[in-house]
Design an enzyme around this catalytic site. Sequence first.
Site, PDB file in Angstrom:
ATOM      1  N   GLU A 130      20.601 -35.725  -6.333  1.00 54.97           N
ATOM      2  CA  GLU A 130      22.028 -35.486  -6.566  1.00 54.97           C
ATOM      3  C   GLU A 130      22.296 -34.167  -7.278  1.00 54.97           C
ATOM      4  OE1 GLU A 130      25.086 -36.345  -6.400  1.00 54.97           O
ATOM      5  OE2 GLU A 130      25.040 -38.281  -5.388  1.00 54.97           O
ATOM      6  N   ASP A 131      23.491 -33.614  -7.046  1.00 61.41           N
ATOM      7  CA  ASP A 131      23.906 -32.416  -7.789  1.00 61.41           C
ATOM      8  C   ASP A 131      25.095 -32.720  -8.694  1.00 61.41           C
ATOM      9  OD1 ASP A 131      25.735 -32.772  -5.633  1.00 61.41           O
ATOM     10  OD2 ASP A 131      26.442 -30.728  -5.968  1.00 61.41           O
TER      11      ASP A 131
ATOM     12  N   THR B 298      28.168 -27.363   1.043  1.00 59.20           N
ATOM     13  CA  THR B 298      29.546 -27.692   1.417  1.00 59.20           C
ATOM     14  C   THR B 298      30.406 -27.966   0.193  1.00 59.20           C
ATOM     15  OG1 THR B 298      28.500 -29.779   1.942  1.00 59.20           O
ATOM     16  CG2 THR B 298      29.391 -28.542   3.797  1.00 59.20           C
TER      17      THR B 298
ATOM     18  N   ARG C  53      37.498 -38.829  -1.463  1.00 53.55           N
ATOM     19  CA  ARG C  53      38.646 -37.966  -1.165  1.00 53.55           C
ATOM     20  C   ARG C  53      39.900 -38.420  -1.915  1.00 53.55           C
ATOM     21  NH1 ARG C  53      39.621 -37.910   5.000  1.00 53.55           N
ATOM     22  NH2 ARG C  53      37.377 -37.578   4.903  1.00 53.55           N
TER      23      ARG C  53
ATOM     24  N   ASN D 228      32.625 -37.154   6.301  1.00 47.90           N
ATOM     25  CA  ASN D 228      32.219 -36.095   7.225  1.00 47.90           C
ATOM     26  C   ASN D 228      30.700 -35.954   7.307  1.00 47.90           C
ATOM     27  OD1 ASN D 228      34.864 -34.895   8.056  1.00 47.90           O
ATOM     28  ND2 ASN D 228      35.086 -34.652   5.849  1.00 47.90           N
TER      29      ASN D 228
ATOM     30  N   GLY E 247      31.036 -35.575  -5.906  1.00 47.81           N
ATOM     31  CA  GLY E 247      30.570 -36.948  -5.704  1.00 47.81           C
ATOM     32  C   GLY E 247      31.694 -37.972  -5.632  1.00 47.81           C
ATOM     33  N   ILE E 248      32.925 -37.531  -5.892  1.00 47.10           N
ATOM     34  CA  ILE E 248      34.078 -38.435  -5.960  1.00 47.10           C
ATOM     35  C   ILE E 248      34.794 -38.486  -4.596  1.00 47.10           C
ATOM     36  CG2 ILE E 248      36.264 -38.863  -7.214  1.00 47.10           C
ATOM     37  CD1 ILE E 248      33.650 -39.031  -8.958  1.00 47.10           C
TER      38      ILE E 248
ATOM     39  N   LEU F 165      24.608 -35.382  -0.002  1.00 52.42           N
ATOM     40  CA  LEU F 165      24.743 -34.334   1.014  1.00 52.42           C
ATOM     41  C   LEU F 165      25.298 -33.020   0.428  1.00 52.42           C
ATOM     42  CD1 LEU F 165      24.877 -33.404   4.039  1.00 52.42           C
ATOM     43  CD2 LEU F 165      27.172 -34.376   4.087  1.00 52.42           C
ATOM     44  N   ASP F 166      26.577 -33.090   0.016  1.00 52.44           N
ATOM     45  CA  ASP F 166      27.274 -31.883  -0.440  1.00 52.44           C
ATOM     46  C   ASP F 166      26.635 -31.343  -1.717  1.00 52.44           C
ATOM     47  OD1 ASP F 166      29.391 -32.054   1.578  1.00 52.44           O
ATOM     48  OD2 ASP F 166      30.058 -33.819   0.491  1.00 52.44           O
TER      49      ASP F 166
ATOM     50  N   SER G 256      30.888 -38.699   1.455  1.00 57.54           N
ATOM     51  CA  SER G 256      31.694 -37.997   2.457  1.00 57.54           C
ATOM     52  C   SER G 256      31.741 -38.700   3.803  1.00 57.54           C
ATOM     53  CB  SER G 256      31.156 -36.583   2.660  1.00 57.54           C
ATOM     54  OG  SER G 256      31.860 -35.966   3.717  1.00 57.54           O
TER      55      SER G 256
END
Length: 220
Positions: free
Chosen positions: A171-172, A16, A48, A120, A45-46, A9-10, A118
């Site tokens: 993935e980024d 984000t 929280r 979220n 990717g890690i 996602l992020d 995430s």
Amino acid sequence: MMQAVLFDLDGVITDTAKYHYQAWKNLGETLGITIDEQFNEQLKGISRMDSLIRILEYGGQSIDQWTQDQLDALAEKKNNDYRQLIQKITPEELLPGIHELLMDLQVKGIKIALASASKNGPFILKRLKIDAFFDTVVDPSKLKKGKPDPEIFLTAAAQLGADPKACVGIEDSVAGIESICAAGMFAVGVGVPEQVGANFRVASTTELTVEAIRTHFNAK
Ligand code: BG6
Ligand code: MG
């Protein structure tokens, strides 16, 4: 045959990643720890809590000096800050080409999953008005191991009933590409350095078309 595309996602669907960075930077300042963009790459990717531990270690602080309740409070503080930043996200904040890609995958009958660390994630998909495209969303709170372990991508494939070898992950992050490769899937990297080992690298999400992904997938 390419059966499914599993999205991070992020930094892949929306930017984000910059809000995570901002919120960690703010928390770091309250602890006297300065983080920069280069260090932030290691947080992508890690989870929280693992990110918080990496930041404290980076700042030379021993983890043992904190109780679990204190660590939870710090992670919650960062998340509250982050939630403020994402509260008003709109569909305009989808990265270029992502909406078209989701539509085309759906038309072509290729399954779509979210494999994000995430918690979220579901909130953001709703804000972006793309939640209906997703056949499944992995719940990161149910996983034993985070990226770079393959568990999250293997769970996404299992939830879809797809063969991992027929799945593509996008993935980024370095940890994310490693996770996809360890799952035996085809890894698409957005803006990742060559040495990370993605099977197909793009500089921008505008290059993420079903045809381009499929061509590279079939050539492997
Ligand atoms: C990943 C981000 O997608 O999610 C990380 O790349 C983040 O930066 C992780 O720490 C966990 O996110 P959240 O929203 O559950 O704190
Ligand atoms: Mg990411």
